[in-house]
Write an enzyme that holds these catalytic residues in place. Sequence first.
Site, mmCIF file in Angstrom:
data_model
loop_
_atom_site.group_PDB
_atom_site.id
_atom_site.type_symbol
_atom_site.label_atom_id
_atom_site.label_comp_id
_atom_site.label_asym_id
_atom_site.label_seq_id
_atom_site.Cartn_x
_atom_site.Cartn_y
_atom_site.Cartn_z
ATOM 1 N N THR A 1 0.864 -1.181 0.000
ATOM 2 C CA THR A 1 0.000 0.000 0.000
ATOM 3 C C THR A 1 0.899 1.228 0.000
ATOM 4 O O THR A 1 1.623 1.479 0.971
ATOM 5 C CB THR A 1 -0.924 0.015 1.227
ATOM 6 O OG1 THR A 1 -1.796 -1.115 1.168
ATOM 7 C CG2 THR A 1 -1.764 1.289 1.261
ATOM 8 N N LYS B 1 -7.491 1.393 -2.942
ATOM 9 C CA LYS B 1 -7.124 0.975 -1.588
ATOM 10 C C LYS B 1 -7.357 2.117 -0.598
ATOM 11 O O LYS B 1 -7.769 1.896 0.553
ATOM 12 C CB LYS B 1 -5.660 0.530 -1.547
ATOM 13 C CG LYS B 1 -5.171 0.093 -0.167
ATOM 14 C CD LYS B 1 -5.954 -1.112 0.386
ATOM 15 C CE LYS B 1 -5.503 -1.491 1.802
ATOM 16 N NZ LYS B 1 -4.184 -2.144 1.812
ATOM 17 N N LYS C 1 -0.283 5.327 8.439
ATOM 18 C CA LYS C 1 0.450 5.495 7.187
ATOM 19 C C LYS C 1 -0.530 5.517 6.018
ATOM 20 O O LYS C 1 -0.469 6.393 5.150
ATOM 21 C CB LYS C 1 1.465 4.362 7.036
ATOM 22 C CG LYS C 1 2.313 4.430 5.775
ATOM 23 C CD LYS C 1 1.803 3.528 4.673
ATOM 24 C CE LYS C 1 1.941 2.058 4.989
ATOM 25 N NZ LYS C 1 1.563 1.200 3.833
#
Length: 300
Positions: free
Chosen positions: A101, A176, A244
């Site tokens: 990711t 995502k 994050k």
Amino acid sequence: MQVNKTKVAFIGLGVMGFSMAGHLQRNGYPTRVYNRTPGKAESWCTTYQGQSGCTPAEAVTDADIVFMCVGNDDDVRSVVYGDIGVLANMKKGSTLVDHTTTSAELATELADVCNRQGIHFLDAPVSGGQAGAENGKLTIMAGGDPAVFRHAEPVMTVYASAIEHIGPNGSGQRCKMANQICIAGVLQGLSEALTFAQSADLDIEKMINAIKHGAAGSWQMDNRASTMAQDQFDFGFAIDWMRKDLGFCLEEAAKLGVNLPLTEQVDQQYRQLQQRGYGRSDTSVLIKQFDTDTKPSSST
């Protein structure tokens, strides 16, 4: 076991990559791995009777498809570029698939660099956590050329139960981000609902059973509501990693001129929980925002 002609490499053997690479090897794809901690690669080779490389470049020798699943943008760049990076040794016409990711910016950067070297690229982040990786039930959202996606898709089915081509490079990472925005909102609602139910002296298990099959139902309710009520938060995906991911969401939203108030709120709640020592607890620890106890419980 039938051995496939497609040779693959897997870079990154963390809580996700270890099992994902294992599924490839066990399903007949000759797999060579690399991990920055050599002991993890040795453990993988012992577990799955595979091979490892001392560098990313060595691991990808003769590979038709190279998969990566590491930590963040900088981690990806560290295994991709340079004399020992994967691009130093990938053959023309091969495919690089990044399951990390990352930012959408990195996805388009890698696509451009790969294109100049005659290498195909897919940004293909995953969802499903450690359990999904171990059980081969991950969800993959991919960005890139449709023909490249069709070539890689049958290989990815060994560790994924749902794979969707979203659009051009960068689309997988943006999808995502949407996924993480949804999770943040669901967990905030679930945290508030459980706190309300506990304050009202409701039987939590009966409450969950009563509402989980209706419009309030979700994966988070099915898998995390009971453990949240029991003060258990050791299920893999830490809030350090979620922050994050949410950072990518907020940065991309700013570029698009989109306001994400709930995502910002949840991100700040996670920041405060990090300061209280919950950084390695899983994302369902969000319910602790309502807890006056400032010390992590023994179950975290």
